[in-house]
Design a protein around this motif. Structure first.
Motif, mmCIF file in Angstrom:
data_model
loop_
_atom_site.group_PDB
_atom_site.id
_atom_site.type_symbol
_atom_site.label_atom_id
_atom_site.label_comp_id
_atom_site.label_asym_id
_atom_site.label_seq_id
_atom_site.Cartn_x
_atom_site.Cartn_y
_atom_site.Cartn_z
ATOM 1 N N TYR A 1 -45.039 -50.924 -4.596
ATOM 2 C CA TYR A 1 -43.991 -50.854 -3.589
ATOM 3 C C TYR A 1 -43.723 -49.388 -3.256
ATOM 4 N N SER B 1 -51.047 -60.057 -12.450
ATOM 5 C CA SER B 1 -51.216 -59.374 -11.174
ATOM 6 C C SER B 1 -50.304 -58.158 -11.160
ATOM 7 N N ASP C 1 -42.467 -65.532 -15.151
ATOM 8 C CA ASP C 1 -42.555 -65.356 -13.707
ATOM 9 C C ASP C 1 -41.679 -64.227 -13.209
ATOM 10 N N LYS C 2 -41.332 -63.287 -14.100
ATOM 11 C CA LYS C 2 -40.547 -62.137 -13.701
ATOM 12 C C LYS C 2 -41.453 -60.985 -13.325
ATOM 13 N N LEU C 3 -40.929 -60.129 -12.456
ATOM 14 C CA LEU C 3 -41.639 -58.926 -12.054
ATOM 15 C C LEU C 3 -41.019 -57.752 -12.808
ATOM 16 N N LEU D 1 -34.462 -55.419 -14.420
ATOM 17 C CA LEU D 1 -34.006 -56.752 -14.051
ATOM 18 C C LEU D 1 -32.769 -57.137 -14.852
ATOM 19 N N PHE E 1 -36.305 -57.021 -0.566
ATOM 20 C CA PHE E 1 -35.110 -56.405 -1.117
ATOM 21 C C PHE E 1 -34.038 -56.189 -0.058
ATOM 22 N N TYR F 1 -36.726 -68.018 -5.298
ATOM 23 C CA TYR F 1 -36.384 -67.071 -6.348
ATOM 24 C C TYR F 1 -35.460 -65.983 -5.812
ATOM 25 N N LYS G 1 -31.635 -64.763 -17.923
ATOM 26 C CA LYS G 1 -31.411 -63.364 -18.241
ATOM 27 C C LYS G 1 -32.660 -62.537 -18.029
ATOM 28 N N GLY G 2 -32.455 -61.305 -17.595
ATOM 29 C CA GLY G 2 -33.545 -60.364 -17.459
ATOM 30 C C GLY G 2 -33.562 -59.384 -18.610
ATOM 31 N N GLU G 3 -33.922 -58.127 -18.309
ATOM 32 C CA GLU G 3 -34.039 -57.107 -19.345
ATOM 33 C C GLU G 3 -32.688 -56.570 -19.814
ATOM 34 N N TYR H 1 -31.944 -63.340 -13.026
ATOM 35 C CA TYR H 1 -32.686 -63.890 -11.919
ATOM 36 C C TYR H 1 -32.490 -65.403 -11.862
ATOM 37 N N GLY I 1 -47.178 -66.771 -9.683
ATOM 38 C CA GLY I 1 -46.311 -65.610 -9.859
ATOM 39 C C GLY I 1 -45.152 -65.632 -8.884
ATOM 40 N N PRO I 2 -44.307 -64.613 -8.930
ATOM 41 C CA PRO I 2 -43.123 -64.596 -8.078
ATOM 42 C C PRO I 2 -43.412 -64.298 -6.616
ATOM 43 N N GLY I 3 -44.620 -63.801 -6.284
ATOM 44 C CA GLY I 3 -44.902 -63.456 -4.897
ATOM 45 C C GLY I 3 -44.295 -62.122 -4.509
ATOM 46 N N GLU I 4 -44.282 -61.850 -3.219
ATOM 47 C CA GLU I 4 -43.729 -60.597 -2.709
ATOM 48 C C GLU I 4 -42.212 -60.656 -2.758
ATOM 49 N N LEU I 5 -41.603 -59.574 -3.294
ATOM 50 C CA LEU I 5 -40.152 -59.481 -3.326
ATOM 51 C C LEU I 5 -39.654 -58.792 -2.059
ATOM 52 N N GLN J 1 -48.277 -55.310 -8.420
ATOM 53 C CA GLN J 1 -47.892 -54.951 -7.065
ATOM 54 C C GLN J 1 -47.508 -53.476 -7.003
ATOM 55 N N TYR K 1 -31.446 -56.458 -9.644
ATOM 56 C CA TYR K 1 -31.956 -55.303 -10.371
ATOM 57 C C TYR K 1 -30.932 -54.181 -10.298
ATOM 58 N N LEU L 1 -43.118 -53.901 -0.209
ATOM 59 C CA LEU L 1 -44.428 -54.141 -0.787
ATOM 60 C C LEU L 1 -45.540 -53.464 0.010
ATOM 61 N N VAL M 1 -34.551 -69.085 -10.431
ATOM 62 C CA VAL M 1 -35.756 -69.690 -9.857
ATOM 63 C C VAL M 1 -35.422 -70.893 -8.974
ATOM 64 N N VAL N 1 -46.633 -58.679 -13.077
ATOM 65 C CA VAL N 1 -46.244 -60.046 -13.457
ATOM 66 C C VAL N 1 -46.870 -60.304 -14.808
ATOM 67 N N GLY O 1 -34.279 -50.553 0.279
ATOM 68 C CA GLY O 1 -34.910 -51.231 -0.834
ATOM 69 C C GLY O 1 -36.415 -51.030 -0.796
ATOM 70 N N PRO O 2 -37.090 -51.278 -1.909
ATOM 71 C CA PRO O 2 -38.553 -51.155 -1.949
ATOM 72 C C PRO O 2 -39.226 -52.139 -0.994
#
Lengths: 115, 110
Positions: free
Chosen positions: B35, B31, B96-98, A45, A106, A31, A57-59, A48, A100-104, B33, A35, B45, A50, B92, B42-43
């Motif tokens: 940061y 869930s 699957d977007k944060l 966002l 950056f 992913y 598209k995001g927000e 993005y 879920g997306p897991g830890e991002l 998170q 942002y 976690l 996958v 989330v 950048g942020p």
């Protein structure tokens, strides 16, 4: 270990000019995200991906386009820059976990000013 | 659209004080998170909470996920100058977007 690298770090554009921000990650993450960060609004966002060859598209996608031709790269394009696109742009990548997306992770950000 | 509102927006305290940051939404998140972001970076976690009612501790930081999974809080005990930064919650939701919250900027003075 580079992690997530964004280029350029700073850029000044005139209204109507175009540019591309490049994001590269070396963690083999599926992913990737773009942002924008504006004062008092957290991170919003834009687009993005996958996986390689996919985008969504995001927000706040209007005025931006993206491409993910290679798994490690995610490009953000502005075709005709506007002052409202002045912002700090962050790229992130993640490996999905538990649905879920897991830890991002950056990058350090790219500061864009549109005059 | 799923929104996450954080309060307070700004917090300025002295070393040794305790503080709580809140992250609220009308939506349910699978869930959440937290940061922390320092200037020019950048942020990064801090923690992920998954179960409603879950409490996680990270040294002087305590994170709680609401029973209904719509809200969360971050409590810092005996704040230090190194805690200074922008704290962001992120949820989330139904994709699957944060989705990130509006952020709380914390300044801790010596």
């Amino acid at each position: 270990n580079a992690g997530v690298t964004q280029t350029p770090k700073f850029r000044v554009l005139k209204t109507g000019q175009s540019m591309t921000l490049l994001c590269a990650q070396d963690m083999n993450h599926e992913y990737m995200y773009w942002y924008r960060q504006d004062p008092g609004m957290g991170l919003r966002l834009i687009h993005y991906s996958v996986g390689e060859g996919t985008t969504a598209k995001g927000e706040v996608p209007d005025g931006y386009n993206v491409s993910r031709l290679k798994k490690q790269n995610f490009l953000l394009g502005l075709e005709s820059a506007a002052p409202s696109q002045t912002s700090v742009y962050f790229c992130a990548s993640s490996y999905p976990r538990g649905g879920g997306p897991g830890e991002l992770f950056f990058g350090e950000g790219s500061r864009l000013t549109v005059l | 659209t799923q929104l996450l509102e954080q309060s307070p927006q700004f917090l300025s305290i002295q070393e040794g004080e305790n503080l709580t940051v809140y992250c609220n939404s009308s939506s349910v998140f699978s869930s959440l998170q937290w940061y922390r972001q320092e200037p020019g970076e950048g942020p990064v976690l801090l923690v992920t909470v998954v179960t409603g009612g879950e409490v996680k501790k990270l040294k002087r930081l305590t994170f709680q996920f609401g029973d209904a999974r719509k809200d969360s809080s971050l409590h810092i005990t005996a704040a230090q100058t190194g805690d200074t930064g922008l704290y962001l919650c992120a949820g989330v939701g139904n994709t699957d977007k944060l989705i990130f919250g509006t952020g709380t900027r914390l300044q801790v003075f010596p």
